[in-house]
Design a protein around this motif. Structure first.
Motif, PDB file in Angstrom:
ATOM      1  N   LEU A   1       0.816  -1.212   0.000  1.00  0.00           N
ATOM      2  CA  LEU A   1       0.000   0.000   0.000  1.00  0.00           C
ATOM      3  C   LEU A   1       0.856   1.270   0.000  1.00  0.00           C
ATOM      4  O   LEU A   1       0.336   2.360  -0.224  1.00  0.00           O
ATOM      5  CB  LEU A   1      -0.923   0.027   1.215  1.00  0.00           C
ATOM      6  CG  LEU A   1      -1.968  -1.089   1.313  1.00  0.00           C
ATOM      7  CD1 LEU A   1      -2.821  -0.894   2.561  1.00  0.00           C
ATOM      8  CD2 LEU A   1      -2.854  -1.115   0.071  1.00  0.00           C
TER       9      LEU A   1
ATOM     10  N   PHE B   1      -7.217   3.571  -3.867  1.00  0.00           N
ATOM     11  CA  PHE B   1      -7.631   2.953  -2.610  1.00  0.00           C
ATOM     12  C   PHE B   1      -9.117   2.620  -2.619  1.00  0.00           C
ATOM     13  O   PHE B   1      -9.539   1.640  -2.015  1.00  0.00           O
ATOM     14  CB  PHE B   1      -7.315   3.878  -1.430  1.00  0.00           C
ATOM     15  CG  PHE B   1      -5.927   3.698  -0.882  1.00  0.00           C
ATOM     16  CD1 PHE B   1      -5.713   2.964   0.264  1.00  0.00           C
ATOM     17  CD2 PHE B   1      -4.838   4.263  -1.531  1.00  0.00           C
ATOM     18  CE1 PHE B   1      -4.433   2.791   0.778  1.00  0.00           C
ATOM     19  CE2 PHE B   1      -3.555   4.107  -1.036  1.00  0.00           C
ATOM     20  CZ  PHE B   1      -3.342   3.369   0.121  1.00  0.00           C
TER      21      PHE B   1
ATOM     22  N   TYR C   1      -7.353  -4.647   1.265  1.00  0.00           N
ATOM     23  CA  TYR C   1      -6.392  -5.398   2.073  1.00  0.00           C
ATOM     24  C   TYR C   1      -6.285  -6.840   1.568  1.00  0.00           C
ATOM     25  O   TYR C   1      -5.194  -7.416   1.491  1.00  0.00           O
ATOM     26  CB  TYR C   1      -6.834  -5.445   3.542  1.00  0.00           C
ATOM     27  CG  TYR C   1      -6.860  -4.131   4.282  1.00  0.00           C
ATOM     28  CD1 TYR C   1      -6.342  -2.961   3.728  1.00  0.00           C
ATOM     29  CD2 TYR C   1      -7.398  -4.052   5.559  1.00  0.00           C
ATOM     30  CE1 TYR C   1      -6.369  -1.764   4.433  1.00  0.00           C
ATOM     31  CE2 TYR C   1      -7.429  -2.858   6.268  1.00  0.00           C
ATOM     32  CZ  TYR C   1      -6.924  -1.725   5.699  1.00  0.00           C
ATOM     33  OH  TYR C   1      -6.956  -0.543   6.400  1.00  0.00           O
TER      34      TYR C   1
END
Length: 238
Positions: free
Chosen positions: A152, A160, A168
């Motif tokens: 990230l 994002f 994730y």
């Protein structure tokens, strides 16, 4: 692995490691208790006890006639337990998420302790706003261990997206299985007044969350600070 542990606990640890490694998909059942017993050379009762522990821990869910599956927690509407968000037309909505900043730095001691990060080790800090109709309602500070979320660091901010937990999983292979939250009330600070466009230095609702992975390790520390004008707590008592 501590061989002094009971056999069911050893099996629980082995299965937990395989679950955390995403050896089984969420939409496919685990092998049956009989199949696992044969594979590990254990009694079916021992396997059943290990599965029972994982189910109580929230890692697995049993469905009659379908089998045992890895449990996927649903966090999409978690903020609605504490806040009532309405759009300009008075309809309930889930706020959109927008990343404001990303930094790699040493976390405060209490954050490092919550995430199991050694003192002096850097982590990833995200600051995010939750908005409806471009109006900020909740500010969030998020900390993530670099050992698990290093990918990230270079991801473009615009990539994002609105929901972090699917990111994730897809980019870093880290699945949030459960979380613990603590709600408190705090005085609004200068940052709250500016970020949330508050009229005065009154109070804010504060939600501290620690999110855990399938292996039980802490994956995320998050603190959300929200406008108390939207606060609404509902609980069923039976």
């Amino acid at each position: 692995m501590d061989r002094r542990l009971p056999r069911y606990q050893l099996l629980r640890d082995q299965l937990a490691a395989r679950i955390a490694a995403l050896e089984w998909r969420f939409d496919e059942p685990l092998p049956t208790e009989q199949e696992l017993a044969a594979s590990y050379g254990l009694a079916v009762g021992t396997v059943r006890k290990a599965i029972d522990v994982l189910e109580k821990e929230g890692a697995l869910s049993r469905f009659q006639g379908r089998g045992t599956f890895i449990r996927r927690a649903n966090f999409d509407r978690s903020l609605l337990r504490f806040f009532r968000f309405l759009d300009a037309r008075g309809r309930r909505q889930i706020p959109q998420g927008k990343i404001q900043s990303r930094k790699t730095k040493r976390p405060p001691a209490h954050v490092a302790n919550a995430l199991g990060i050694e003192a002096g080790i850097a982590a990833l800090q995200l600051k995010r706003l939750r908005l409806i109709d471009a109006k900020p309602l909740v500010s969030e500070e998020i900390w993530l261990p670099l050992s698990r979320f290093g990918k990230l660091e270079k991801l473009p901010i615009d990539d994002f997206g609105n929901l972090l937990y699917p990111l994730y999983e897809s980019l870093c292979g880290q699945v949030v299985a459960r979380a613990s939250e603590r709600l408190t009330i705090d005085l609004a600070n200068d940052s709250d007044i500016e970020t949330l466009k508050l009229q005065d230095a009154g109070s804010v609702v504060v939600i501290e969350r620690i999110a855990y992975g399938l292996d039980g390790s802490a994956l995320e520390w998050r603190i959300s600070r929200g406008n108390p004008g939207h606060f609404s707590y509902t609980v069923d008592i039976r």
